[in-house]
Motif scaffolding. Structure first.
Motif, PDB file in Angstrom:
ATOM      1  N   ALA A 105       0.481  -1.156   0.185  1.00 35.73           N
ATOM      2  CA  ALA A 105       0.090   0.277   0.330  1.00 35.73           C
ATOM      3  C   ALA A 105       0.492   1.227   0.092  1.00 35.73           C
ATOM      4  O   ALA A 105       0.378   2.121  -0.836  1.00 35.73           O
ATOM      5  CB  ALA A 105      -0.776   0.047   1.459  1.00 35.73           C
ATOM      6  N   LEU A 106       2.235   1.326   1.013  1.00 37.13           N
ATOM      7  CA  LEU A 106       2.874   2.209   0.632  1.00 37.13           C
ATOM      8  C   LEU A 106       3.397   2.523  -0.273  1.00 37.13           C
ATOM      9  O   LEU A 106       4.543   3.672  -0.542  1.00 37.13           O
ATOM     10  CB  LEU A 106       3.393   2.061   1.952  1.00 37.13           C
ATOM     11  CG  LEU A 106       2.223   2.376   3.481  1.00 37.13           C
ATOM     12  CD1 LEU A 106       3.573   1.895   4.738  1.00 37.13           C
ATOM     13  CD2 LEU A 106       2.200   4.022   3.463  1.00 37.13           C
ATOM     14  N   GLY A 107       3.862   1.365  -1.269  1.00 36.06           N
ATOM     15  CA  GLY A 107       4.885   1.553  -2.695  1.00 36.06           C
ATOM     16  C   GLY A 107       5.963   1.455  -2.204  1.00 36.06           C
ATOM     17  O   GLY A 107       7.048   1.829  -2.851  1.00 36.06           O
ATOM     18  N   CYS A 108       6.113   0.785  -0.767  1.00 34.21           N
ATOM     19  CA  CYS A 108       8.133   0.120  -0.297  1.00 34.21           C
ATOM     20  C   CYS A 108       8.393  -1.042  -0.506  1.00 34.21           C
ATOM     21  O   CYS A 108       7.055  -1.899  -0.778  1.00 34.21           O
ATOM     22  CB  CYS A 108       8.144   1.462   0.425  1.00 34.21           C
ATOM     23  SG  CYS A 108       7.616   0.384   1.671  1.00 34.21           S
ATOM     24  N   ASP A 109       9.328  -1.498  -0.070  1.00 36.38           N
ATOM     25  CA  ASP A 109       8.769  -2.920  -0.342  1.00 36.38           C
ATOM     26  C   ASP A 109       9.911  -3.616   1.562  1.00 36.38           C
ATOM     27  O   ASP A 109       9.673  -2.428   2.280  1.00 36.38           O
ATOM     28  CB  ASP A 109      10.115  -3.501  -1.446  1.00 36.38           C
ATOM     29  CG  ASP A 109      11.935  -3.376  -0.670  1.00 36.38           C
ATOM     30  OD1 ASP A 109      12.190  -2.274  -0.154  1.00 36.38           O
ATOM     31  OD2 ASP A 109      12.478  -3.504  -2.024  1.00 36.38           O
ATOM     32  N   VAL A 110       9.391  -4.731   1.620  1.00 40.25           N
ATOM     33  CA  VAL A 110      10.080  -4.938   2.731  1.00 40.25           C
ATOM     34  C   VAL A 110      10.754  -4.131   3.532  1.00 40.25           C
ATOM     35  O   VAL A 110      11.008  -4.339   5.015  1.00 40.25           O
ATOM     36  CB  VAL A 110       9.530  -6.068   3.605  1.00 40.25           C
ATOM     37  CG1 VAL A 110      10.299  -7.234   5.544  1.00 40.25           C
ATOM     38  CG2 VAL A 110       7.964  -6.427   3.683  1.00 40.25           C
ATOM     39  N   ALA A 111      11.937  -4.231   2.880  1.00 42.85           N
ATOM     40  CA  ALA A 111      14.095  -3.966   3.149  1.00 42.85           C
ATOM     41  C   ALA A 111      14.027  -2.769   3.834  1.00 42.85           C
ATOM     42  O   ALA A 111      14.390  -2.125   4.434  1.00 42.85           O
ATOM     43  CB  ALA A 111      14.701  -4.257   2.360  1.00 42.85           C
ATOM     44  N   GLU A 112      13.110  -1.992   2.594  1.00 39.91           N
ATOM     45  CA  GLU A 112      12.810  -0.456   2.862  1.00 39.91           C
ATOM     46  C   GLU A 112      12.487  -0.487   3.838  1.00 39.91           C
ATOM     47  O   GLU A 112      13.013   0.759   4.977  1.00 39.91           O
ATOM     48  CB  GLU A 112      12.020   0.193   1.891  1.00 39.91           C
ATOM     49  CG  GLU A 112      12.160   1.596   1.367  1.00 39.91           C
ATOM     50  CD  GLU A 112      11.569   2.379   0.450  1.00 39.91           C
ATOM     51  OE1 GLU A 112      11.184   3.538   0.902  1.00 39.91           O
ATOM     52  OE2 GLU A 112      11.551   2.086  -0.456  1.00 39.91           O
ATOM     53  N   LEU A 113      11.484  -0.484   4.809  1.00 40.20           N
ATOM     54  CA  LEU A 113      10.689  -0.272   5.889  1.00 40.20           C
ATOM     55  C   LEU A 113      11.243  -1.145   7.005  1.00 40.20           C
ATOM     56  O   LEU A 113      11.726  -0.721   7.742  1.00 40.20           O
ATOM     57  CB  LEU A 113       9.606  -0.799   5.792  1.00 40.20           C
ATOM     58  CG  LEU A 113       8.351  -0.288   6.764  1.00 40.20           C
ATOM     59  CD1 LEU A 113       8.521   1.856   6.592  1.00 40.20           C
ATOM     60  CD2 LEU A 113       6.827  -0.525   6.794  1.00 40.20           C
ATOM     61  N   THR A 114      12.216  -1.992   7.057  1.00 45.10           N
ATOM     62  CA  THR A 114      12.759  -2.612   7.703  1.00 45.10           C
ATOM     63  C   THR A 114      14.451  -2.718   7.765  1.00 45.10           C
ATOM     64  O   THR A 114      15.165  -3.199   9.406  1.00 45.10           O
ATOM     65  CB  THR A 114      12.280  -4.640   7.858  1.00 45.10           C
ATOM     66  OG1 THR A 114      12.688  -4.626   6.755  1.00 45.10           O
ATOM     67  CG2 THR A 114      10.431  -4.289   8.135  1.00 45.10           C
ATOM     68  N   HIS A 115      14.946  -2.475   7.336  1.00 44.75           N
ATOM     69  CA  HIS A 115      15.802  -1.654   7.283  1.00 44.75           C
ATOM     70  C   HIS A 115      17.331  -1.786   8.334  1.00 44.75           C
ATOM     71  O   HIS A 115      16.451  -0.814   9.289  1.00 44.75           O
ATOM     72  CB  HIS A 115      17.322  -0.640   6.071  1.00 44.75           C
ATOM     73  CG  HIS A 115      18.784  -1.225   6.032  1.00 44.75           C
ATOM     74  ND1 HIS A 115      19.403  -2.119   5.406  1.00 44.75           N
ATOM     75  CD2 HIS A 115      19.588  -0.099   6.681  1.00 44.75           C
ATOM     76  CE1 HIS A 115      20.168  -1.569   5.552  1.00 44.75           C
ATOM     77  NE2 HIS A 115      21.135  -0.318   6.507  1.00 44.75           N
ATOM     78  N   GLY A 116      17.726  -2.470   9.297  1.00 47.12           N
ATOM     79  CA  GLY A 116      18.677  -1.600  10.108  1.00 47.12           C
ATOM     80  C   GLY A 116      17.652  -2.581  11.700  1.00 47.12           C
ATOM     81  O   GLY A 116      18.454  -1.987  12.633  1.00 47.12           O
ATOM     82  N   ILE A 117      16.732  -3.021  11.166  1.00 43.49           N
ATOM     83  CA  ILE A 117      15.834  -3.855  12.427  1.00 43.49           C
ATOM     84  C   ILE A 117      15.885  -4.605  12.971  1.00 43.49           C
ATOM     85  O   ILE A 117      15.609  -5.388  11.956  1.00 43.49           O
ATOM     86  CB  ILE A 117      14.071  -2.989  12.331  1.00 43.49           C
ATOM     87  CG1 ILE A 117      13.922  -0.814  12.184  1.00 43.49           C
ATOM     88  CG2 ILE A 117      13.560  -3.851  13.668  1.00 43.49           C
ATOM     89  CD1 ILE A 117      13.084  -1.252  12.049  1.00 43.49           C
ATOM     90  N   PRO A 118      16.400  -5.087  13.715  1.00 39.50           N
ATOM     91  CA  PRO A 118      17.194  -5.050  14.765  1.00 39.50           C
ATOM     92  C   PRO A 118      18.667  -4.311  14.654  1.00 39.50           C
ATOM     93  O   PRO A 118      18.898  -5.119  13.453  1.00 39.50           O
ATOM     94  CB  PRO A 118      16.983  -5.945  15.443  1.00 39.50           C
ATOM     95  CG  PRO A 118      17.534  -7.342  14.926  1.00 39.50           C
ATOM     96  CD  PRO A 118      16.088  -7.049  13.754  1.00 39.50           C
ATOM     97  N   LYS A 119      18.744  -3.717  15.289  1.00 34.53           N
ATOM     98  CA  LYS A 119      20.143  -3.491  14.932  1.00 34.53           C
ATOM     99  C   LYS A 119      22.028  -4.636  15.147  1.00 34.53           C
ATOM    100  O   LYS A 119      20.833  -4.961  16.315  1.00 34.53           O
ATOM    101  CB  LYS A 119      20.594  -2.353  16.172  1.00 34.53           C
ATOM    102  CG  LYS A 119      20.191  -1.037  16.086  1.00 34.53           C
ATOM    103  CD  LYS A 119      20.709  -0.130  16.993  1.00 34.53           C
ATOM    104  CE  LYS A 119      20.387   1.757  16.596  1.00 34.53           C
ATOM    105  NZ  LYS A 119      20.211   1.862  15.437  1.00 34.53           N
ATOM    106  N   VAL A 120      22.519  -4.424  15.024  1.00 32.59           N
ATOM    107  CA  VAL A 120      23.200  -6.073  14.481  1.00 32.59           C
ATOM    108  C   VAL A 120      23.988  -5.342  15.784  1.00 32.59           C
ATOM    109  O   VAL A 120      24.925  -4.459  15.794  1.00 32.59           O
ATOM    110  CB  VAL A 120      23.593  -6.218  13.337  1.00 32.59           C
ATOM    111  CG1 VAL A 120      24.642  -7.114  13.588  1.00 32.59           C
ATOM    112  CG2 VAL A 120      22.377  -6.072  12.029  1.00 32.59           C
ATOM    113  N   ARG A 121      24.183  -6.408  16.383  1.00 34.30           N
ATOM    114  CA  ARG A 121      25.137  -6.292  17.924  1.00 34.30           C
ATOM    115  C   ARG A 121      26.572  -6.669  16.976  1.00 34.30           C
ATOM    116  O   ARG A 121      26.894  -7.933  16.286  1.00 34.30           O
ATOM    117  CB  ARG A 121      24.914  -7.532  18.393  1.00 34.30           C
ATOM    118  CG  ARG A 121      23.544  -6.825  19.808  1.00 34.30           C
ATOM    119  CD  ARG A 121      23.536  -8.313  21.119  1.00 34.30           C
ATOM    120  NE  ARG A 121      22.010  -8.182  20.618  1.00 34.30           N
ATOM    121  CZ  ARG A 121      21.793  -9.219  21.733  1.00 34.30           C
ATOM    122  NH1 ARG A 121      22.738  -9.666  22.571  1.00 34.30           N
ATOM    123  NH2 ARG A 121      20.793  -9.704  21.662  1.00 34.30           N
ATOM    124  N   SER A 122      27.465  -5.836  17.568  1.00 37.24           N
ATOM    125  CA  SER A 122      28.917  -6.332  17.278  1.00 37.24           C
ATOM    126  C   SER A 122      29.749  -7.173  17.970  1.00 37.24           C
ATOM    127  O   SER A 122      29.464  -7.882  19.336  1.00 37.24           O
ATOM    128  CB  SER A 122      29.657  -4.280  17.695  1.00 37.24           C
ATOM    129  OG  SER A 122      29.267  -3.878  16.751  1.00 37.24           O
TER     130      SER A 122
END
Length: 76
Positions: free
Chosen positions: A59-76
């Motif tokens: 509906a928003l015209g985006c893909d899942v990756a665009e909306l969720t990029h960086g979630i969750p933050k990757v632990r070092s």
């Protein structure tokens, strides 16, 4: 961790919706879900399914990756 992840996703969803100038009701109609559900997702209190996430992104015209990029933050 779950609550902060859901709040982050909800904030991104709200920002995307607002950038399009849509109300929650408009997004809900386009995604074919209930408006109160959209509100719960945006507030981070709904743990949405992947299917609903896909409906919202479509509906928003985006893909899942665009909306969720960086979630969750990757632990070092």
């Amino acid at each position: 961790m779950n609550h902060s992840v859901l709040k982050s996703l909800g904030q991104r969803l709200r920002e995307r919706r607002a950038s399009l100038g849509w109300t929650q009701e408009e997004l809900a109609d386009r995604a074919e879900i209930d408006r109160s559900y959209v509100g719960g997702v945006e507030r981070g209190i709904r743990n949405l399914t992947f299917t609903v996430l896909c409906q919202l992104c479509d509906a928003l015209g985006c893909d899942v990756a665009e909306l969720t990029h960086g979630i969750p933050k990757v632990r070092s």
